[in-house]
Write a protein that holds these residues in place. Structure first.
Motif, mmCIF file in Angstrom:
data_model
loop_
_atom_site.group_PDB
_atom_site.id
_atom_site.type_symbol
_atom_site.label_atom_id
_atom_site.label_comp_id
_atom_site.label_asym_id
_atom_site.label_seq_id
_atom_site.Cartn_x
_atom_site.Cartn_y
_atom_site.Cartn_z
ATOM 1 N N MET A 1 0.801 -1.226 0.000
ATOM 2 C CA MET A 1 0.000 0.000 0.000
ATOM 3 C C MET A 1 0.834 1.276 0.000
ATOM 4 O O MET A 1 0.346 2.322 -0.333
ATOM 5 C CB MET A 1 -0.920 0.025 1.232
ATOM 6 N N SER A 2 2.076 1.189 0.458
ATOM 7 C CA SER A 2 2.796 2.458 0.586
ATOM 8 C C SER A 2 3.967 2.527 -0.389
ATOM 9 O O SER A 2 5.077 2.775 -0.005
ATOM 10 C CB SER A 2 3.285 2.606 2.023
ATOM 11 N N ARG A 3 3.653 2.277 -1.648
ATOM 12 C CA ARG A 3 4.722 2.413 -2.645
ATOM 13 C C ARG A 3 5.083 3.880 -2.833
ATOM 14 O O ARG A 3 4.250 4.751 -2.699
ATOM 15 C CB ARG A 3 4.219 1.880 -3.990
ATOM 16 N N ASP A 4 6.340 4.114 -3.196
ATOM 17 C CA ASP A 4 6.723 5.487 -3.550
ATOM 18 C C ASP A 4 6.526 5.653 -5.041
ATOM 19 O O ASP A 4 6.983 4.840 -5.835
ATOM 20 C CB ASP A 4 8.202 5.734 -3.209
ATOM 21 N N LEU A 5 5.886 6.736 -5.388
ATOM 22 C CA LEU A 5 5.510 6.896 -6.790
ATOM 23 C C LEU A 5 6.009 8.210 -7.325
ATOM 24 O O LEU A 5 5.945 9.222 -6.666
ATOM 25 C CB LEU A 5 3.993 6.843 -6.907
ATOM 26 N N THR A 6 6.463 8.208 -8.529
ATOM 27 C CA THR A 6 6.907 9.436 -9.149
ATOM 28 C C THR A 6 6.394 9.477 -10.580
ATOM 29 O O THR A 6 6.620 8.539 -11.337
ATOM 30 C CB THR A 6 8.468 9.460 -9.254
ATOM 31 N N ALA A 7 5.721 10.538 -10.909
ATOM 32 C CA ALA A 7 5.316 10.693 -12.303
ATOM 33 C C ALA A 7 6.282 11.669 -12.948
ATOM 34 O O ALA A 7 6.304 12.836 -12.610
ATOM 35 C CB ALA A 7 3.901 11.236 -12.372
ATOM 36 N N THR A 8 7.134 11.200 -13.823
ATOM 37 C CA THR A 8 8.118 12.091 -14.438
ATOM 38 C C THR A 8 7.571 12.643 -15.744
ATOM 39 O O THR A 8 6.777 11.998 -16.409
ATOM 40 C CB THR A 8 9.424 11.343 -14.753
ATOM 41 N N ARG A 9 7.986 13.827 -16.128
ATOM 42 C CA ARG A 9 7.538 14.391 -17.395
ATOM 43 C C ARG A 9 8.129 13.613 -18.555
ATOM 44 O O ARG A 9 7.615 13.640 -19.651
ATOM 45 C CB ARG A 9 7.915 15.868 -17.482
ATOM 46 N N ALA A 302 -9.618 9.081 1.023
ATOM 47 C CA ALA A 302 -10.280 9.307 2.318
ATOM 48 C C ALA A 302 -10.836 8.024 2.925
ATOM 49 O O ALA A 302 -10.903 7.891 4.142
ATOM 50 C CB ALA A 302 -11.399 10.338 2.150
ATOM 51 N N VAL A 303 -11.230 7.063 2.075
ATOM 52 C CA VAL A 303 -11.734 5.809 2.651
ATOM 53 C C VAL A 303 -10.611 4.778 2.864
ATOM 54 O O VAL A 303 -10.871 3.621 3.172
ATOM 55 C CB VAL A 303 -12.860 5.152 1.799
ATOM 56 N N GLY A 304 -9.375 5.235 2.641
ATOM 57 C CA GLY A 304 -8.252 4.330 2.887
ATOM 58 C C GLY A 304 -7.960 3.425 1.697
ATOM 59 O O GLY A 304 -7.326 2.371 1.837
ATOM 60 N N GLY A 305 -8.424 3.810 0.518
ATOM 61 C CA GLY A 305 -8.126 3.042 -0.693
ATOM 62 C C GLY A 305 -8.882 1.730 -0.748
ATOM 63 O O GLY A 305 -9.851 1.512 -0.011
ATOM 64 N N LEU A 306 -8.414 0.864 -1.619
ATOM 65 C CA LEU A 306 -9.083 -0.435 -1.817
ATOM 66 C C LEU A 306 -8.067 -1.549 -1.601
ATOM 67 O O LEU A 306 -7.716 -2.276 -2.537
ATOM 68 C CB LEU A 306 -9.652 -0.522 -3.250
ATOM 69 N N PRO A 307 -7.550 -1.681 -0.359
ATOM 70 C CA PRO A 307 -6.504 -2.683 -0.145
ATOM 71 C C PRO A 307 -6.992 -4.070 -0.551
ATOM 72 O O PRO A 307 -8.111 -4.454 -0.215
ATOM 73 C CB PRO A 307 -6.226 -2.602 1.356
ATOM 74 N N GLY A 308 -6.172 -4.764 -1.303
ATOM 75 C CA GLY A 308 -6.513 -6.138 -1.692
ATOM 76 C C GLY A 308 -7.509 -6.227 -2.819
ATOM 77 O O GLY A 308 -7.818 -7.313 -3.297
ATOM 78 N N LYS A 309 -8.023 -5.105 -3.280
ATOM 79 C CA LYS A 309 -8.989 -5.150 -4.377
ATOM 80 C C LYS A 309 -8.328 -4.672 -5.673
ATOM 81 O O LYS A 309 -7.330 -3.962 -5.653
ATOM 82 C CB LYS A 309 -10.183 -4.237 -4.078
ATOM 83 N N LEU A 339 -3.082 3.206 -3.690
ATOM 84 C CA LEU A 339 -4.350 3.067 -2.980
ATOM 85 C C LEU A 339 -5.048 1.738 -3.220
ATOM 86 O O LEU A 339 -6.184 1.542 -2.796
ATOM 87 C CB LEU A 339 -5.295 4.200 -3.405
ATOM 88 N N THR A 340 -4.412 0.853 -3.962
ATOM 89 C CA THR A 340 -5.143 -0.356 -4.345
ATOM 90 C C THR A 340 -4.219 -1.555 -4.486
ATOM 91 O O THR A 340 -2.996 -1.395 -4.598
ATOM 92 C CB THR A 340 -5.898 -0.094 -5.681
ATOM 93 N N GLY A 341 -4.828 -2.720 -4.499
ATOM 94 C CA GLY A 341 -4.044 -3.935 -4.627
ATOM 95 C C GLY A 341 -3.548 -4.147 -6.044
ATOM 96 O O GLY A 341 -2.397 -4.495 -6.280
ATOM 97 N N ARG A 342 -4.423 -3.908 -7.012
ATOM 98 C CA ARG A 342 -4.057 -4.112 -8.406
ATOM 99 C C ARG A 342 -4.720 -3.016 -9.225
ATOM 100 O O ARG A 342 -5.910 -2.762 -9.066
ATOM 101 C CB ARG A 342 -4.573 -5.482 -8.861
ATOM 102 N N LEU A 343 -3.950 -2.363 -10.089
ATOM 103 C CA LEU A 343 -4.491 -1.234 -10.838
ATOM 104 C C LEU A 343 -4.503 -1.547 -12.325
ATOM 105 O O LEU A 343 -3.493 -1.946 -12.901
ATOM 106 C CB LEU A 343 -3.623 0.004 -10.584
ATOM 107 N N ASP A 344 -5.656 -1.380 -12.949
ATOM 108 C CA ASP A 344 -5.753 -1.482 -14.405
ATOM 109 C C ASP A 344 -6.278 -0.164 -14.949
ATOM 110 O O ASP A 344 -6.819 0.653 -14.201
ATOM 111 C CB ASP A 344 -6.670 -2.643 -14.796
ATOM 112 N N VAL A 345 -6.132 0.025 -16.254
ATOM 113 C CA VAL A 345 -6.469 1.314 -16.867
ATOM 114 C C VAL A 345 -7.578 1.108 -17.884
ATOM 115 O O VAL A 345 -7.588 0.099 -18.606
ATOM 116 C CB VAL A 345 -5.235 1.922 -17.574
ATOM 117 N N ALA A 346 -8.502 2.079 -17.947
ATOM 118 C CA ALA A 346 -9.635 1.946 -18.870
ATOM 119 C C ALA A 346 -10.162 3.324 -19.239
ATOM 120 O O ALA A 346 -9.899 4.303 -18.545
ATOM 121 C CB ALA A 346 -10.754 1.147 -18.207
ATOM 122 N N PRO A 347 -10.946 3.396 -20.292
ATOM 123 C CA PRO A 347 -11.761 4.599 -20.485
ATOM 124 C C PRO A 347 -12.775 4.679 -19.349
ATOM 125 O O PRO A 347 -13.084 3.674 -18.699
ATOM 126 C CB PRO A 347 -12.443 4.361 -21.835
#
Ligand SMILES: CN1c2c(nc(N)[nH]c2=O)NC[C@@H]1CNc1ccc(C(=O)N[C@@H](CCC(=O)N[C@@H](CCC(=O)N[C@@H](CCC(=O)O)C(=O)O)C(=O)O)C(=O)O)cc1
Ligand SMILES: N[C@@H](CCS)C(=O)O
Ligand SMILES: [Zn+2]
Length: 783
Positions: A1-9, A302-309, A339-347
Motif C-alpha cells: 500500500m505504501s509504494r513510492d511513486l513518481t510521475a516524471t515528465r 479518504a476511505v483508505g483506498g481499496l486494499p486487496g482489491k 491506494l489499491t491492490g491491483r491497478l488497471d487502466v480503462a476509459p
C-alpha cells in the motif's frame, strides 16, 4: 500500500526503484456495437423488413463481435468485454436475462424470442412497447423495465454465456459485463396499476438469486471476472438504496460458485456509495476519474483506498472526443497505485458513446484531427497509459501528446475575439421578454386567430429514403445544389398541402432538409466540426453523428429562413419556424472541455438569437426552439444542478427573448421525465411547450398543472415511436384526460415528437385522426 511513486515528465518511470514494477493492464467497459459502416443497423433493419432471417441476423451480429474483439486484443487490450453487445439495448437484454418480460409480451416472446425481443422494443398492433428514456445524462436511450409486486424473475443466462463462449473460443481473455441488480431495479418503473408505494427496489431479494445463477453459469463457462455496472450509484441515493447495495454485494460476494466481481460506476463520483462498496467483499471496483468524477480520487484516499482489491481506473474520458492529457492521467494513476491492490487502466465508461475511428474522417483538418480521439484512439491511449505505468518507454507518445494539446490551446479556432466581445456585454435584460405572458398571449391571439385546442406538429415529417438518397447524391456530386434544393422545395409543398388538407392550425415546413436536428445547425455554425462517419447509437437502430463543438461559435448566415419563408409563401395559415435550442445543440454534440459549458452555451444562444430575429423579420409569427435535452443534461448530482439550470434557462431565453410580444415562442421536450425540472421549464418563459406524454398517459400535464404552470401546454397525444396508428377514440380520450388538468384555452393538440422516423403511411392517418379528434373535443367544449 505504501509504494513510492513518481510521475516524471519524461514518461520513463512512474514507480521508484524501491517498489516492484506494477503490472497494469488495459481494458474497456464496452465497445461501439454498430461496426465500421453501421452493419448492425443494416442487419437488424434488414431482419425487420424480411430481407434477413433470424439466423442471418445472429451470424452478422457474431461477426461484428468477433471483429471487435480481435481488434481490441490486437490493440493491446488484455481483457475484452462481452455482453456489452446488444441487438437493440443492453437494458432490454437484462430484462430477458432476468425473465422480467412484461405479461403483454410473454406469449410472443415464448413463441419466438427474437421477435418477442423486438416486440418489447417496438411494440406490436396489440402490445405497447416498453417506454424508452435517457441512459443517465447521455444521448443513448434504454428501454425501461416494468416490474410489479407479482413479477416472477427467472434466470436466462443464454445471452451473456453465449457471448462469453464465443470470445473464449476465439482465444480472448474476456470479462462479461452485466447491468448490476441495483441499477436494474432503480432504472425500472412499476407496472401500471401497482400500488402507489411500490418501489422496484423492493424486489431485490427476489432478483439476487437470478444474478447468482447467471454468475455461476458465467463462471462455469470460463469467466474469471464479471463486471456488474452500477452507474445508478453515482446519483444521490437514499440510505435505503445504500443499504440495498450493501446487501446485494454482500450476498453476491458470499456465493461459493462465482467469478470475481468487479463493480463498475461511471459518469460521476461514487460519493456515499464508495464506502459501501469499498467495505464490501467484492473483488474490485471500476471507477471514473474524469470530469465531475475526478472527485473520486480524493474520496478513495479518504476511505483508505481499496486494499486487496482490483481498481480499474477510468482516466480516459469515454464519452467525449478530445485526446487525453496523458501526463495528467499518469499522475492520477501514480496516486492510485498507492491506494489499491491491483491497478488497471480503462476509459471512464463504455465507448458506446463515441464514434469508432478518427481515421475515417478525411474532411477534418489534420491540425484539428490530432486533438481528437474516438473509440480506437481511446484504446490506444489506454494501452499507452498501462504501458507507461508498467515501466514501458512511452516517451515519443508523450511528446506527441504534449504538442497536440499545446496546438489546441493556441488555435485561432478556439479563440474568436468578436465572439468573446459580444458575449462579454450580455446583460440580464437581454435574456428577458419585456412583456408578461398574459399580455403576450392576447397579442399573439390577435395576430394568429387560432381556434381553441389548436393543432400542430412538432416539426419533422417523414425523412423518406428518397430524401436521404438525395442528400447522399448531393454529397457524392451526382446532383447539384439547385437540383437538391428543388427536391426539398417539392417535399415542403407536399408537406404543407397535406397539413392544410388534414386541417392542422399551425403548420411546419417539415424539416426535410435536415439530416439531423443538431447536425444541420452545426454544419452551418462556425466553431462546430461535422463528421462523415462518426455514428453513435441513439437508440435501437437509430444513430446520430454528433458534431464536435471545437471552437468559438458564430453564425455566418441565416440557416432556416429560406425554407420557412418558402413554406409560408404556400399557405395563409401560420408556419412555425423550427430551431434547435442552445442546450440541445450542446448536449448532442461533443463539447469543448477547455471552457465552462455556460460560456459555450451563451455563444450558441447568441447565434440562435440572430436566427430568431431573422425569422421574425421575414414574417414568421411562431418560432419553436426545441430543447429536448434540457432534462438529460441535468447534472447527476443535485449539488451541481442549480448552476446548470441557471445557465441553461438563461441560454434559452437569450436565444428567444429578442422577439415582439405578438411573436409566439414555442419549445418542445421529449425523451425524459420532466417532473423534477418544472421550475426550469417555467423559467424558459416559452409561450407554448409541447411535451412527450402519450406513453405516460398525460402524466406530465398533471405535474405541470399541480405545479401551477401558467402558460400553454401541448402534451403529446400520439406516440410517434411506435409504428402503430392510434384510433381517433384513443386520441379523444387522451385529450379529455389532458383537459382534466390543463384548461382548454391553454391546451394544444400535437404528437409527442417529430415524425421523422415514421413513414407517410403511418404519420398521415395519425395526423388526420389527431385533427379529427381535436375537432370532436372542441365541438363538445362548454361555450
Ligand atoms: C430527437 N432525437 C435526436 C437525438 N439526438 C440527435 N442528435 N438528433 C435527434 O433527432 N436524441 C434524442 C432523439 C433520438 N432520436 C433519433 C431519431 C431518429 C434518428 C435517426 O433517424 N437517425 C438516422 C440517421 C439520420 C441522419 O443523420 N441521416 C443523414 C444520413 C443518412 C444516411 O445514412 N445516408 C446514407 C445514404 C441514404 C440511404 O441509403 O438511406 C449514407 O450516407 O450512406 C441524412 O439524412 O442525410 C438513422 O438512420 O439512424 C436518430 C435519433
Ligand atoms: N423539431 C424536431 C424535434 C425533435 S425532438 C422534430 O420534429 O423532429
Ligand atoms: Zn422530440
Amino acid at each position: 500500500m505504501s509504494r513510492d511513486l513518481t510521475a516524471t515528465r519524461e514518461g520513463q518511470s512512474y514507480v521508484t526503484d524501491r517498489s516492484p514494477t506494477p503490472q497494469a493492464r488495459a481494458t474497456v467497459h464496452g465497445w461501439p456495437r454498430q461496426g465500421p459502416s453501421r452493419e448492425l443497423k443494416k442487419a437488424v433493419e434488414g431482419y425487420w423488413a424480411g430481407r434477413l432471417t433470424g439466423d442471418e441476423l445472429r451470424t452478422a451480429a457474431a461477426g461484428l463481435r468477433r471483429t471487435a474483439w480481435q481488434w481490441l486484443t490486437g490493440a493491446g487490450v488484455a481483457e475484452v468485454p462481452t455482453g456489452d453487445f446488444s441487438l437493440y439495448d443492453h437494458v432490454l437484454d437484462t430484462v430477458v436475462m432476468t425473465g422480467a418480460v412484461p405479461a403483454r409480451h410473454r406469449e410472443a416472446f415464448d413463441a419466438d424470442p427474437l421477435d418477442g425481443y423486438f416486440a418489447m422494443a417496438r411494440g406490436t398492433d396489440t402490445a405497447a412497447p416498453l417506454e424508452m428514456t435517457k441512459w443517465f445524462d447521455t444521448n443513448y436511450h434504454y428501454l425501461v423495465p416494468e416490474l410489479g409486486p407479482d413479477t416472477v424473475f427467472a434466470a436466462d443466462a443464454r445471452g451473456p454465456v453465449g457471448q462469453l463462449r464465443e470470445a473464449v473460443s476465439l482465444g480472448h481473455s474476456a470479462r462479461p459485463v452485466l447491468v448490476g441488480p441495483v441499477t436494474f431495479l432503480l432504472l425500472s418503473k412499476p407496472v401500471p396499476g401497482t400500488p402507489a408505494d411500490f418501489r422496484p427496489l423492493a424486489l431485490l431479494d427476489r432478483l439476487l438469486p437470478v444474478y447468482a445463477q447467471v454468475l455461476a453459469e458465467l463462471r462455469a463457462a470460463g469467466a474469471d471476472w464479471v463486471q456488474l455496472d452500477e452507474p445508478a450509484l453515482v446519483q444521490d441515493q437514499s440510505p435505503a438504496v445504500l443499504d440495498a447495495t450493501a446487501r446485494a454485494y454482500g450476498k453476491l460476494s458470499g456465493l461459493t460458485h462465482r467469478p470475481r466481481l468487479l463493480v463498475a460506476s461511471y459518469f460521476d463520483r461514487l460519493g456515499e456509495a464508495l464506502p459501501v462498496l469499498a467495505r464490501s467483499a467484492v473483488d474490485g471496483l471500476a471507477m471514473d476519474f474524469t470530469g465531475p468524477a475526478a472527485a473520486n480520487l480524493e474520496a478513495l484516499a479518504a476511505v483508505g483506498g481499496l486494499p486487496g482489491k482490483r481498481l480499474v481506473a477510468g482516466v480516459v474520458d469515454g464519452r467525449n472526443v478530445w485526446i487525453n492529457d496523458l501526463e495528467r492521467s499518469l499522475a492520477t494513476l501514480a496516486t492510485l497505485l498507492g491506494l489499491t491492490g491491483r491497478l488497471d487502466v480503462a476509459p471512464s465508461c463504455s465507448l458506446l458513446h463515441v464514434p469508432l475511428d478518427t481515421a475515417a474522417e478525411r474532411d477534418i483538418d489534420p491540425q484539428v484531427a490530432r486533438w481528437l480521439a474516438f473509440a480506437r484512439q481511446k484504446v490506444a491511449e489506454t494501452v499507452t497509459l498501462a504501458q507507461g505505468l508498467t515501466g514501458g518507454d512511452i516517451t515519443p507518445r508523450l511528446s506527441a501528446n504534449r504538442a497536440a494539446l499545446a496546438s489546441r490551446s493556441r488555435s485561432a479556432l478556439t479563440h474568436d475575439p468578436a465572439v468573446r466581445a459580444r458575449c462579454a456585454v450580455v446583460a440580464p435584460e437581454d435574456a428577458r421578454r419585456p412583456e408578461p405572458f398574459a399580455l403576450r398571449s392576447v397579442a399573439q391571439q390577435a395576430r394568429l386567430r387560432l381556434p381553441p385546442l389548436p393543432t400542430t406538429s412538432i416539426g419533422s415529417f417523414p425523412q423518406t429514403r428518397e430524401l436521404r438518397v438525395a442528400r447522399a447524391d448531393l454529397r457524392a456530386g451526382r446532383i447539384d445544389g439547385p437540383a437538391y434544393e428543388e427536391r426539398i422545395r417539392a417535399e415542403i409543398r407536399d408537406t404543407v398541402a397535406f397539413q392544410e388538407k388534414a386541417g392542422l392550425d399551425v403548420l411546419v415546413h417539415g424539416e426535410p432538409e435536415r439530416n439531423d436536428m443538431v447536425q444541420y445547425f452545426a454544419e452551418q455554425l462556425t466553431g462546430f466540426l461535422a463528421t462523415r462517419h462518426g455514428w453513435v447509437q441513439s437508440y435501437g437502430t437509430r444513430y446520430v453523428r454528433p458534431p464536435i463543438l471545437a471552437g468559438d461559435v458564430s453564425r455566418p448566415a441565416p440557416m432556416t429562413v429560406d425554407w420557412t419563408s418558402y413554406a409560408q409563401s404556400l399557405t395563409v395559415r401560420p408556419v412555425k419556424g423550427m430551431l434547435t435550442g442552445p442546450v440541445t445543440l450542446l448536449a448532442w454534440s461533443f463539447v469543448r472541455d477547455d471552457q465552462p459549458l455556460a460560456e459555450t452555451a451563451r455563444q450558441v444562444a447568441l447565434a440562435l438569437r440572430d436566427e430568431v430575429a431573422d425569422l421574425e423579420a421575414a414574417g414568421t409569427a411562431v418560432v419553436q426552439v426545441d430543447e429536448p435535452a434540457l432534462r438529460e443534461t441535468l447534472p447527476l448530482r443535485a449539488t451541481a444542478r442549480p448552476a446548470y439550470l441557471q445557465w441553461a434557462t438563461e441560454a434559452f431565453r437569450l436565444a428567444t427573448s429578442g422577439v415582439r410580444a405578438d411573436t409566439q415562442v414555442h419549445t418542445h421536450m421529449c425523451y425524459a421525465e420532466f417532473g423534477d425540472i418544472i421550475d426550469a421549464v417555467d423559467a424558459l418563459d416559452a409561450d407554448v411547450i409541447s411535451l412527450e406524454a402519450a406513453r405516460s398517459r398525460m402524466g406530465i400535464a398533471d405535474e405541470l398543472a399541480a405545479a401551477g404552470y401558467p402558460r400553454a401546454v401541448g402534451p403529446g397525444v400520439y406516440d410517434i415511436h411506435a409504428p402503430r396508428v392510434p384510433e381517433e377514440r384513443e386520441l379523444t380520450d387522451l385529450i379529455d384526460r389532458a383537459l382534466l388538468s390543463v384548461p382548454a384555452d391553454r391546451l394544444w393538440i400535437n404528437p409527442d415528437c417529430g415524425l421523422k422516423t415514421r413513414s407517410w403511411a403511418e404519420a398521415g392517418p395519425a395526423l388526420e385522426r389527431l385533427t379529427a379528434a381535436a375537432r370532436r373535443v372542441r365541438a363538445n367544449l362548454p361555450r
